[in-house]
Design an enzyme around this catalytic site. Structure first.
Site, PDB file in Angstrom:
ATOM      1  N   HIS A   1       0.920  -1.243   0.036  1.00 55.22           N
ATOM      2  CA  HIS A   1       0.030   0.126   0.185  1.00 55.22           C
ATOM      3  C   HIS A   1       0.898   1.164  -0.020  1.00 55.22           C
ATOM      4  O   HIS A   1       1.964   1.084   0.384  1.00 55.22           O
ATOM      5  CB  HIS A   1      -0.764  -0.298   1.185  1.00 55.22           C
ATOM      6  CG  HIS A   1      -2.002   0.870   1.294  1.00 55.22           C
ATOM      7  ND1 HIS A   1      -1.603   2.355   1.616  1.00 55.22           N
ATOM      8  CD2 HIS A   1      -3.335   0.908   1.358  1.00 55.22           C
ATOM      9  CE1 HIS A   1      -2.800   3.049   1.897  1.00 55.22           C
ATOM     10  NE2 HIS A   1      -3.748   2.221   1.581  1.00 55.22           N
TER      11      HIS A   1
ATOM     12  N   ASP B   1       3.046  -4.536   8.110  1.00 58.04           N
ATOM     13  CA  ASP B   1       1.696  -3.756   8.174  1.00 58.04           C
ATOM     14  C   ASP B   1       0.869  -4.690   8.031  1.00 58.04           C
ATOM     15  O   ASP B   1       0.648  -5.431   7.452  1.00 58.04           O
ATOM     16  CB  ASP B   1       2.024  -3.228   6.665  1.00 58.04           C
ATOM     17  CG  ASP B   1       0.586  -2.269   6.274  1.00 58.04           C
ATOM     18  OD1 ASP B   1      -0.309  -2.543   7.136  1.00 58.04           O
ATOM     19  OD2 ASP B   1       0.640  -1.806   5.211  1.00 58.04           O
TER      20      ASP B   1
ATOM     21  N   GLN C   1      -4.506  -5.101   7.015  1.00 57.60           N
ATOM     22  CA  GLN C   1      -5.384  -5.928   6.329  1.00 57.60           C
ATOM     23  C   GLN C   1      -5.407  -7.387   7.168  1.00 57.60           C
ATOM     24  O   GLN C   1      -6.292  -8.290   7.463  1.00 57.60           O
ATOM     25  CB  GLN C   1      -5.166  -6.470   5.139  1.00 57.60           C
ATOM     26  CG  GLN C   1      -5.111  -5.193   4.088  1.00 57.60           C
ATOM     27  CD  GLN C   1      -6.620  -4.581   4.139  1.00 57.60           C
ATOM     28  OE1 GLN C   1      -7.573  -5.223   4.359  1.00 57.60           O
ATOM     29  NE2 GLN C   1      -6.825  -3.333   3.929  1.00 57.60           N
TER      30      GLN C   1
ATOM     31  N   LYS D   1     -10.628  -0.824  10.400  1.00 53.48           N
ATOM     32  CA  LYS D   1     -10.761  -2.005   9.588  1.00 53.48           C
ATOM     33  C   LYS D   1     -10.844  -3.440  10.554  1.00 53.48           C
ATOM     34  O   LYS D   1     -11.257  -4.455   9.833  1.00 53.48           O
ATOM     35  CB  LYS D   1      -9.395  -2.055   8.875  1.00 53.48           C
ATOM     36  CG  LYS D   1      -9.090  -1.132   7.718  1.00 53.48           C
ATOM     37  CD  LYS D   1      -7.500  -1.657   7.128  1.00 53.48           C
ATOM     38  CE  LYS D   1      -7.264  -0.509   6.203  1.00 53.48           C
ATOM     39  NZ  LYS D   1      -8.208  -0.188   5.123  1.00 53.48           N
TER      40      LYS D   1
ATOM     41  N   CYS E   1      -4.998   2.457  -3.429  1.00 54.20           N
ATOM     42  CA  CYS E   1      -3.522   3.077  -2.774  1.00 54.20           C
ATOM     43  C   CYS E   1      -2.759   2.057  -3.214  1.00 54.20           C
ATOM     44  O   CYS E   1      -1.851   1.569  -2.152  1.00 54.20           O
ATOM     45  CB  CYS E   1      -3.917   3.266  -1.618  1.00 54.20           C
ATOM     46  SG  CYS E   1      -5.091   4.771  -1.005  1.00 54.20           S
TER      47      CYS E   1
END
Length: 420
Positions: A133, A210, A213, A236, A376
């Protein structure tokens, strides 16, 4: 909702009961029942999260850490209690390793600026992947320009799977940090995080994951991963917007300079100098997002109650079903891994030569919300020769019949453009 007497590995989701926890799912859009298939962008919120934030504002609002009176002490207890919940959710050794930020983006920027400025120099290398991203690309590009370091990328194959055979060639004594997504927001690719961290550590590099997600969808334990940093967002994972988390190993956070100045991050200030507060408040300048932290704590409780193994099992099932059903649609091209063991709850596609924005608009007319654009992840789109895609993404409240509605609506979109 879930039989709490069952061990976590044996839980299954009663998705219809779960849906009853989310008031927005009772909505209609354009006269059709809402099918929300954009949870990779931001999930919907259960009543327990909404109620926790409302109750705080109705009964307990005061600034934290600063007041020697009942409301402030109660607010502080709720705020710091949520920090302990987050630490437990990801397996951190201490709640002092949990830094509250605004979102994943700010968490990664914090590391890039505070750790990067102190540790990177000309000739050093920052290793990312082609799956990233923008939030895990641009901060490193900025600090690389400032320090003279170089950004390099682990490539992906035609299905969006990382080519780990290239990793050892890219890693060297010049590699100072490896920063990578655990799950691609565009393709759903689940990366072999433990292996990447292991190889990074073998050359003395720091590892940042990261988890924007992965945290909402997978069981994640930072001790098992072995990572030095983990960044993720509340919105999220059934929590509110405006609150994010940075996990960092305590010894690294202790050595890093502050990212922002003022408020809670100080211990002592004179006209000439200042001394910093201890962790975690050293990195939390100013009045924090108190209600949002409390909401995040409620979201952690909610997901823990469902069981993250059950969340993952449901998403594997619905993703496999979606990939099979979408494959039936003529001229539809799917992107990403075909193996749902290494793919999260994302179905990314293009429908012939119909622009993704037109696809999304046509689906919206049927009450179906998906995302269209570059998500993104412009470099990853460029890698596949694309400018935009359509993306349906699933979560704990997603139903198999919503996939059926999606497929039926795509046929309608095709028919509309065939007549034009």
């Amino acid at each position: 909702m879930v039989n709490s007497t069952m061990p976590p590995s044996a839980k299954t989701l009663d998705v219809r009961a779960v849906r009853a926890d989310f008031p927005i799912l009772d909505r209609e859009v354009h006269g059709k029942p809402l099918a929300f298939l954009d949870s990779a962008a931001s999930s919907q919120k259960p009543s327990v999260v909404i109620d926790a934030m409302s109750d705080y504002y109705r009964t307990t609002h005061a600034n934290v850490h600063r007041g020697v009176y009942a409301l402030s002490e109660e607010a502080t207890a709720r705020y710091e209690g949520a920090r302990k919940k987050v630490a437990g959710f990801i397996g951190a050794k201490s709640s002092r390793e949990i830094i509250f930020t605004r979102n994943t983006t700010e968490s990664i920027n914090l590391v890039a600026q505070a750790w990067g400025r102190a540790n990177l120099k000309r000739g050093d290398e920052i290793l990312l992947t082609e799956l990233e991203h923008h939030s895990n690309i641009v901060p490193w590009q900025l600090i690389a320009k400032e320090t003279g370091a170089k950004v390099r990328y682990i490539p992906v194959d035609g299905q969006g799977v990382l080519q780990l055979d290239a990793l050892d060639a890219l890693l060297s004594e010049r590699t100072r940090i490896v920063s990578f997504t655990q799950m691609s927001n565009m393709l759903g690719t689940i990366t072999p995080a433990v292996e990447i961290v292991r190889r990074a550590k073998a050359v003395g590099a720091v590892a940042l994951i990261d988890g924007a997600q992965s945290i909402p969808h997978l069981p994640v334990n930072v001790q098992e991963l072995g990572c030095d940093f983990l960044a993720f967002s509340g919105h999220k994972m059934c929590g509110p917007t405006g609150i994010g988390v940075l996990y960092g190993r305590r010894e690294l956070l202790e050595a890093m300079p502050p990212f922002l100045g003022g408020g809670d991050m100080i211990r002592r200030v004179t006209f000439e100098d200042a001394e910093w507060n201890e962790l975690p408040w050293k990195f939390e300048a100013g009045t924090p997002a108190i209600a949002e932290v409390i909401g995040l704590g409620a979201a952690v409780d909610y997901l823990s109650g469902l069981g993250m193994e059950a969340v993952r099992a449901h998403e594997r099932e619905i993703t496999a079903y979606a990939l099979d059903r979408l494959a039936e649609v003529p001229t539809l091209t799917m992107y990403g891994p075909t193996d749902t063991e290494v793919r999260g709850g994302v179905a990314t596609f293009n429908l012939g030569d119909i622009h993704p924005h037109d696809v999304a608009a046509g689906l919206d007319a049927e009450g179906i919300a998906i995302r269209a654009g570059h998500h993104c992840a412009m470099p990853l789109h460029q890698k596949f020769g694309l400018t935009a895609t359509s993306r349906a993404s699933f979560y704990v409240y997603s139903l198999l019949e919503e996939v059926d509605r999606l497929v039926d609506a795509l046929y309608k979109v095709k028919s509309t453009y065939a007549r034009q």
